[in-house]
Enzyme design. Structure first.
Site, PDB file in Angstrom:
ATOM      1  CG  PHE A  59      -1.570   1.324   1.501  1.00  0.00           C
ATOM      2  CD1 PHE A  59      -2.530   1.846   0.649  1.00  0.00           C
ATOM      3  CD2 PHE A  59      -1.209   2.061   2.614  1.00  0.00           C
ATOM      4  CE1 PHE A  59      -3.125   3.075   0.898  1.00  0.00           C
ATOM      5  CE2 PHE A  59      -1.793   3.290   2.876  1.00  0.00           C
ATOM      6  CZ  PHE A  59      -2.752   3.795   2.014  1.00  0.00           C
ATOM      7  CE1 TYR A  60       1.406   4.793   4.510  1.00  0.00           C
ATOM      8  CE2 TYR A  60       1.506   2.627   5.542  1.00  0.00           C
ATOM      9  CZ  TYR A  60       1.077   3.942   5.542  1.00  0.00           C
ATOM     10  OH  TYR A  60       0.302   4.405   6.569  1.00  0.00           O
ATOM     11  CB  THR A  61       4.854   0.822  -3.114  1.00  0.00           C
ATOM     12  OG1 THR A  61       3.630   0.252  -3.506  1.00  0.00           O
ATOM     13  CG2 THR A  61       5.701  -0.148  -2.331  1.00  0.00           C
TER      14      THR A  61
END
Length: 120
Positions: A59-61
């Site tokens: 998700f944080y990419t």
């Protein structure tokens, strides 16, 4: 999820018989296609590097594209189902990295790590 069926013999979720189409003229469907493409790109990189990541790492990419973790999680499950494998086969785990379960001991950089004597 409505087109996914759990098969106990395989202990896996597989695709059902329903088929659908997406119009790229529809913003919502275009966004879902973009998210799917990005997830596939990220999974390819993870598998090439032979590393494991968490669903949260995925998700944080690309927070701007995914907006909410449920977006990336849902597409991740769709991709695993389409390919016919589990999420863990794609090197994506739900829990934090570094957790150890079971009786294990090993050497790391000359240090003996005995997980049977470690607390939670």
């Amino acid at each position: 999820a409505s087109n996914q069926i759990y098969v106990p013999e395989l202990d896996r979720i597989v695709l059902g018989d329903k088929r659908g189409t997406r119009s790229f003229l529809n913003v919502k469907e275009s966004r879902k296609a973009a998210i799917t493409t990005r997830v596939l790109q990220l999974l390819h990189a993870v598998l090439q590097k032979r590393i494991h990541i968490t669903k949260r790492d995925l998700f944080y990419t690309d927070v701007k594209l995914f907006v909410d973790q449920t977006d990336s999680d849902g597409v991740l499950d769709d991709v695993a189902t389409m390919i016919g494998c589990t999420r863990s086969n794609l090197h994506v785990v739900a829990s934090d990295k570094g957790l150890v379960v079971g009786r294990i001991s090993f050497f790391e950089d000359g240090d003996f790590i005995d997980c049977t004597k470690m607390g939670v």
